[in-house]
Write an enzyme that holds these catalytic residues in place. Structure first.
Site, PDB file in Angstrom:
ATOM      1  N   SER A 170       0.791  -1.046   0.037  1.00 27.36           N
ATOM      2  CA  SER A 170       0.178  -0.058   0.099  1.00 27.36           C
ATOM      3  C   SER A 170       0.832   1.265   0.067  1.00 27.36           C
ATOM      4  O   SER A 170       1.755   1.417  -0.720  1.00 27.36           O
ATOM      5  CB  SER A 170      -0.780  -0.028   1.202  1.00 27.36           C
ATOM      6  OG  SER A 170      -1.900   1.111   1.059  1.00 27.36           O
ATOM      7  N   THR A 171       0.909   2.151   0.823  1.00 29.87           N
ATOM      8  CA  THR A 171       1.711   3.238   0.961  1.00 29.87           C
ATOM      9  C   THR A 171       2.995   3.116   1.052  1.00 29.87           C
ATOM     10  O   THR A 171       3.527   2.086   1.515  1.00 29.87           O
ATOM     11  CB  THR A 171       0.989   4.209   2.504  1.00 29.87           C
ATOM     12  OG1 THR A 171      -0.081   4.237   2.629  1.00 29.87           O
ATOM     13  CG2 THR A 171       2.016   5.447   2.246  1.00 29.87           C
ATOM     14  N   HIS A 203      -2.449  -1.008  -3.424  1.00 23.42           N
ATOM     15  CA  HIS A 203      -3.694  -0.109  -3.403  1.00 23.42           C
ATOM     16  C   HIS A 203      -3.595   1.333  -4.150  1.00 23.42           C
ATOM     17  O   HIS A 203      -2.420   2.106  -3.644  1.00 23.42           O
ATOM     18  CB  HIS A 203      -3.628   0.273  -1.765  1.00 23.42           C
ATOM     19  CG  HIS A 203      -4.179  -0.807  -0.925  1.00 23.42           C
ATOM     20  ND1 HIS A 203      -4.115  -0.784   0.455  1.00 23.42           N
ATOM     21  CD2 HIS A 203      -4.957  -2.122  -1.208  1.00 23.42           C
ATOM     22  CE1 HIS A 203      -4.203  -1.875   0.870  1.00 23.42           C
ATOM     23  NE2 HIS A 203      -4.853  -2.734  -0.173  1.00 23.42           N
ATOM     24  N   MET A 240      -0.020   1.004   4.962  1.00 18.43           N
ATOM     25  CA  MET A 240      -0.686   1.643   6.154  1.00 18.43           C
ATOM     26  C   MET A 240      -1.901   0.573   6.221  1.00 18.43           C
ATOM     27  O   MET A 240      -2.507  -0.088   5.230  1.00 18.43           O
ATOM     28  CB  MET A 240      -1.389   3.003   5.679  1.00 18.43           C
ATOM     29  CG  MET A 240      -2.355   3.499   6.617  1.00 18.43           C
ATOM     30  SD  MET A 240      -3.103   5.100   6.154  1.00 18.43           S
ATOM     31  CE  MET A 240      -4.030   4.594   4.708  1.00 18.43           C
ATOM     32  N   ASP A 292      -4.476  -4.505   5.957  1.00 20.20           N
ATOM     33  CA  ASP A 292      -4.822  -5.450   4.949  1.00 20.20           C
ATOM     34  C   ASP A 292      -3.718  -6.430   4.381  1.00 20.20           C
ATOM     35  O   ASP A 292      -2.583  -5.921   4.119  1.00 20.20           O
ATOM     36  CB  ASP A 292      -5.217  -4.425   3.405  1.00 20.20           C
ATOM     37  CG  ASP A 292      -5.811  -5.346   2.248  1.00 20.20           C
ATOM     38  OD1 ASP A 292      -6.562  -6.126   2.679  1.00 20.20           O
ATOM     39  OD2 ASP A 292      -5.492  -4.941   1.160  1.00 20.20           O
TER      40      ASP A 292
END
Length: 349
Positions: free
Chosen positions: A169-170, A195, A288, A291
């Site tokens: 993600s991030t 993401h 972050m 997930d």
């Protein structure tokens, strides 16, 4: 509650006011705004914000030039808030390469409310505050965890029977690039969830394809899993693996978001555990939230080898930490070591 101080940079007065209203929360304070790069530089020195939101399409000094200069001289967490349409996605990917922590499109009112957008923007700003901003490569300091990968050697992916599953993600766009850059042209078939908005994933796949030895494509669904091909989940659908008489293929699903995400890493990893089992290899990278943690645990319980990026090389040590706490991570390694460790692990029974 510690306040996060935010500076909003956008050439539109209307947008600056709207973003300031949407950011406002008990733990978030907009301490100022700027209409261009020159003003932003002065406001950063004067106000010392924790996070900057930045529109890269600005008059005068180009937003990317400003971002590169900022990250080179005094790295600061930046969330890019800009148009994601058309060629804009390529510009935003460049912003991530230059050190921006995350990107989000300009707000659009849907269903008479900005509530969902405001929640997403606020979450990205909170994550950015705790991120480790990095200098662009060659700008007086190496990117976090971006040491050169070991020389790539063939792994005879066609005979290994293994399938790689990667989630991030991030900070993940650069982490995935670093990981795949360490993979040989005949790596096992690989499925990736990052993401990101659906307008990004096609550009992201093309960018990776131009930089990495394996072929990288945005998944369209029903593609046969073959060595040397990396499938990126499209931003509008979950990516899964399924078994048909002819072998393993990709599958796309419009099922509701999981952990507020579609595509979701947990959905991908859970399908890996169920369908591929001990022949799966799971890798969870910077990001972050949580997930992927439960899905990676399911993979490990099914006999798969699992890896997590270490805290020091993560932009945001969220997803790997949650997976480690659950006992889902078998091996922890820095980003610069992960591809080598995974390649070595492919030869284990």
């Amino acid at each position: 509650m510690a306040m996060t101080r935010v500076l909003v940079v956008d050439d539109s007065l209307v947008m600056r006011r709207l973003l300031s209203d949407l950011i406002a929360a008990p733990d978030l304070e907009v301490v100022g705004s700027a209409a261009d790069a020159q003003s932003a530089q002065g406001r950063i020195k004067l106000l010392a914000p924790d996070v900057v939101t930045l529109d890269v399409a600005m008059p005068g000094t180009d937003g990317l030039v400003f971002l590169e200069r900022l990250m080179r001289l005094s790295p600061l967490p930046v969330v890019v808030v800009s148009s994601l349409a058309g060629e804009g996605s390529d510009v935003q990917l460049k912003a991530l390469e230059l050190g921006a922590v995350d990107v989000i499109g300009k707000p659009h009112q849907e269903g008479g409310s900005f509530a969902a957008y405001a929640a997403e923007l606020q979450d990205k700003i909170r994550a950015a505050k705790g991120a480790r901003p990095k200098r662009p490569a060659g700008a007086g300091g190496a990117a976090v965890g971006a040491s050169a990968p070991a020389p790539v050697r063939p792994v005879l992916g066609a005979g290994s029977g293994k399938v790689l599953f990667v989630g991030a993600s991030t900070g993940g766009t650069e982490a995935i690039k670093a990981f795949l850059s360490g993979m040989p042209a005949d790596c096992p078939p690989t499925l990736v969830v990052q993401h990101m908005p659906e307008t990004f994933t096609g550009s992201f796949a093309r960018r990776l394809d131009s930089l990495c030895a394996p072929r990288v494509v945005e998944s369209q669904g029903d593609e046969r899993l073959e060595p040397g091909i990396v499938f990126i989940a499209p931003g509008h659908s979950h990516l899964l693996v399924k078994r048909i008489p002819a072998g393993l293929v990709t599958e796309l699903s419009k099922a509701p978001p999981m952990n507020r995400h579609r595509p979701s890493v947990d959905v991908l990893f859970s399908s890996a555990a169920e369908v591929v089992g001990r022949n799966a290899v799971g890798v969870i990278l910077t990001g972050m939230g949580k997930d992927g943690a439960q899905g990676l645990l399911a993979m490990r319980r099914a006999g798969a080898h699992t890896y997590g990026q270490d805290e020091a090389s993560c932009v945001v040590y969220g997803m790997p930490r949650e997976a480690a706490v659950l006992g889902a991570v078998e091996e922890v390694a820095s980003l610069g070591e992960l591809s080598r460790r995974v390649l070595a692990g492919l030869h284990r029974v």
